[in-house]
Write an enzyme that holds these catalytic residues in place. Structure first.
Site, PDB file in Angstrom:
ATOM      1  N   LYS A  14     118.943  71.366  19.670  1.00  0.00           N
ATOM      2  CA  LYS A  14     117.985  72.280  20.326  1.00  0.00           C
ATOM      3  C   LYS A  14     117.165  73.024  19.292  1.00  0.00           C
ATOM      4  O   LYS A  14     117.576  73.178  18.131  1.00  0.00           O
ATOM      5  CB  LYS A  14     118.705  73.278  21.230  1.00  0.00           C
ATOM      6  CG  LYS A  14     119.778  74.171  20.558  1.00  0.00           C
ATOM      7  CD  LYS A  14     119.253  75.395  19.846  1.00  0.00           C
ATOM      8  CE  LYS A  14     120.340  76.173  19.130  1.00  0.00           C
ATOM      9  NZ  LYS A  14     119.857  77.199  18.196  1.00  0.00           N
ATOM     10  N   ASP A 141     126.660  78.698  22.621  1.00  0.00           N
ATOM     11  CA  ASP A 141     125.637  77.651  22.586  1.00  0.00           C
ATOM     12  C   ASP A 141     126.083  76.349  23.250  1.00  0.00           C
ATOM     13  O   ASP A 141     125.352  75.365  23.225  1.00  0.00           O
ATOM     14  CB  ASP A 141     125.256  77.334  21.124  1.00  0.00           C
ATOM     15  CG  ASP A 141     124.179  78.276  20.596  1.00  0.00           C
ATOM     16  OD1 ASP A 141     123.664  79.094  21.382  1.00  0.00           O
ATOM     17  OD2 ASP A 141     123.861  78.172  19.400  1.00  0.00           O
TER      18      ASP A 141
HETATM   19  P1  ATP Z   1     124.359  77.230  15.980  1.00  0.00           P
HETATM   20  O1  ATP Z   1     122.916  76.893  15.995  1.00  0.00           O
HETATM   21  O2  ATP Z   1     125.077  76.967  17.292  1.00  0.00           O
HETATM   22  O3  ATP Z   1     124.704  78.552  15.414  1.00  0.00           O
HETATM   23  P2  ATP Z   1     124.525  75.422  13.793  1.00  0.00           P
HETATM   24  O4  ATP Z   1     123.710  74.298  14.310  1.00  0.00           O
HETATM   25  O5  ATP Z   1     123.889  76.338  12.808  1.00  0.00           O
HETATM   26  O6  ATP Z   1     125.106  76.230  15.003  1.00  0.00           O
HETATM   27  P3  ATP Z   1     126.751  73.674  13.578  1.00  0.00           P
HETATM   28  O7  ATP Z   1     126.233  72.358  13.131  1.00  0.00           O
HETATM   29  O8  ATP Z   1     127.167  73.821  14.983  1.00  0.00           O
HETATM   30  O9  ATP Z   1     125.786  74.848  13.146  1.00  0.00           O
HETATM   31  O10 ATP Z   1     127.972  73.981  12.603  1.00  0.00           O
HETATM   32  C1  ATP Z   1     128.473  75.301  12.344  1.00  0.00           C
HETATM   33  C2  ATP Z   1     129.862  75.154  11.752  1.00  0.00           C
HETATM   34  O11 ATP Z   1     130.735  74.722  12.802  1.00  0.00           O
HETATM   35  C3  ATP Z   1     129.960  74.107  10.679  1.00  0.00           C
HETATM   36  O12 ATP Z   1     129.771  74.647   9.421  1.00  0.00           O
HETATM   37  C4  ATP Z   1     131.357  73.532  10.863  1.00  0.00           C
HETATM   38  O13 ATP Z   1     132.257  74.156   9.976  1.00  0.00           O
HETATM   39  C5  ATP Z   1     131.775  73.921  12.258  1.00  0.00           C
HETATM   40  N1  ATP Z   1     131.970  72.783  13.193  1.00  0.00           N
HETATM   41  C6  ATP Z   1     132.961  72.658  14.076  1.00  0.00           C
HETATM   42  N2  ATP Z   1     132.833  71.542  14.808  1.00  0.00           N
HETATM   43  C7  ATP Z   1     131.721  70.919  14.397  1.00  0.00           C
HETATM   44  C8  ATP Z   1     131.060  69.724  14.789  1.00  0.00           C
HETATM   45  N3  ATP Z   1     131.554  68.917  15.748  1.00  0.00           N
HETATM   46  N4  ATP Z   1     129.917  69.404  14.164  1.00  0.00           N
HETATM   47  C9  ATP Z   1     129.423  70.226  13.217  1.00  0.00           C
HETATM   48  N5  ATP Z   1     130.021  71.357  12.789  1.00  0.00           N
HETATM   49  C10 ATP Z   1     131.160  71.727  13.378  1.00  0.00           C
END
Ligand code: ATP
Length: 311
Positions: A14, A141
């Protein structure tokens, strides 16, 4: 040889078209008002029959993803099993196309996809409402990637209302080599607000911009570009100053506007169609300001089964 079917679910990342951060609540979360759009950058989550819940992760950034019980896909499968009383396990395979810690809710997307995949695999027959309730317990989220499209989020971001849009919007996403921690970006926002004389708990309730919703309904990319806004952009840029340059380059090279996606560090550039997308993508790549660049479009549907998989 007998074959047992599994299921593959495709789930989008997203961008937040508007993200307004309100006061810090007593439970440690901030009140949010946001407009999510699901874009065509996907993770695939495959669920195969297994005696217990296991996980493998593939894709370029697989090494940055935890593969223990803290993985959001594992947590989702565990939560669904506990809630439905199912005793079967599942072998989850996550293929990452959404950047890790990139502000595009990749982990949350995997949780949403795992709920859909395990529900199908285990024949638990949950309604979308039930899956959404489970999703909200897993993280703020997580409900949105179940729903997809374009939606207004309130509360912690987990209370959703789909919003009408016309046509397709084209985006170029500049990915960074290294992620940003979402809690660190919120903490930086609170620090900046305190330094500016505002108390994090005394901030006004967040409001969305009617003109942005109108631009979406009209399918007007130029009007939308003028209204993109993200309260987390400034703190993300404080923590990662190189983002200023990324934003400058994309806008100078023909994007209608650029915005840090969620808590960053991915930057989403809104462009005036596929041709402009190619030009901006080439310029961003050539300038070296982005670790990688993707051309995507939105809105796209939420998590859905795309394939039955044979063992
Ligand atoms: P958001 O935008 O929801 O804050 P994000 O996109 O910045 O999240 P994610 O890719 O969701 O970040 O990852 C955040 C942290 O979640 C990662 O650093 C990782 O340690 C942890 N994590 C747990 N499960 C997963 C997964 N299936 N894929 C990616 N990261 C994961």
């Amino acid at each position: 040889m007998t074959t047992t079917p599994g299921v593959r679910v495709r789930v989008p990342g997203k961008v937040n078209l508007e993200l307004r951060v309100g006061p810090l609540r007593p439970d440690g979360f901030h009140t949010l008002a946001t407009v999510f759009q699901a874009v065509s950058l996907y993770d695939d989550v495959t669920a195969m029959p297994h005696g217990r819940i296991t996980l493998t992760v593939t894709g370029e950034q697989a090494g940055a993803v935890p593969i223990d019980d803290t993985n959001l896909a594992v947590r989702a499968a565990t939560a669904l099993a506990a809630w439905t009383g199912v005793e079967a396990g599942v072998a989850l395979q996550v293929h990452k196309g959404i950047p890790v810690a990139g502000g595009m809710a990749g982990g949350s997307a995997d949780a949403a996809a795992a709920l859909v995949a395990c529900d199908a695999l285990w024949h638990t027959g949950c309604t979308r409402d039930q899956l959404t309730t489970l999703a909200a317990d897993l993280g703020s989220d997580v409900p949105f990637p179940l729903l997809g499209g374009t939606a207004i989020g309130s509360g912690r971001g987990e209370r959703l209302t789909s919003t009408m849009t016309r046509g397709t919007f084209h985006w170029v996403i500049a990915l960074a080599d290294e992620g940003l921690s979402t809690p660190a970006v919120f903490a930086e926002l609170d620090r900046l607000r305190m330094a500016g004389g505002a108390d994090a708990t005394g901030v006004e309730e967040p409001q969305l911009d009617d003109a942005l919703l109108q631009a979406l309904r009209a399918g007007d990319a130029h009007a939308l570009a003028a209204r993109l806004a993200n309260d987390l952009q400034e703190p993300a840029c404080e923590l990662r100053p190189a983002l200023h340059r990324t934003l400058e380059v994309g806008c100078a090279e023909g994007a209608l506007a650029g915005i840090v996606s969620g808590s960053g560090p991915s930057v989403a550039f809104l462009v005036d169609g596929p041709r402009a997308a190619l030009e901006v993508a080439v310029a961003l790549t050539a300038s070296g300001v982005a670790g990688d660049v993707r051309r995507v479009h939105g809105p796209v549907p939420g998590a859905r089964a795309v394939e039955a998989v044979r063992a």
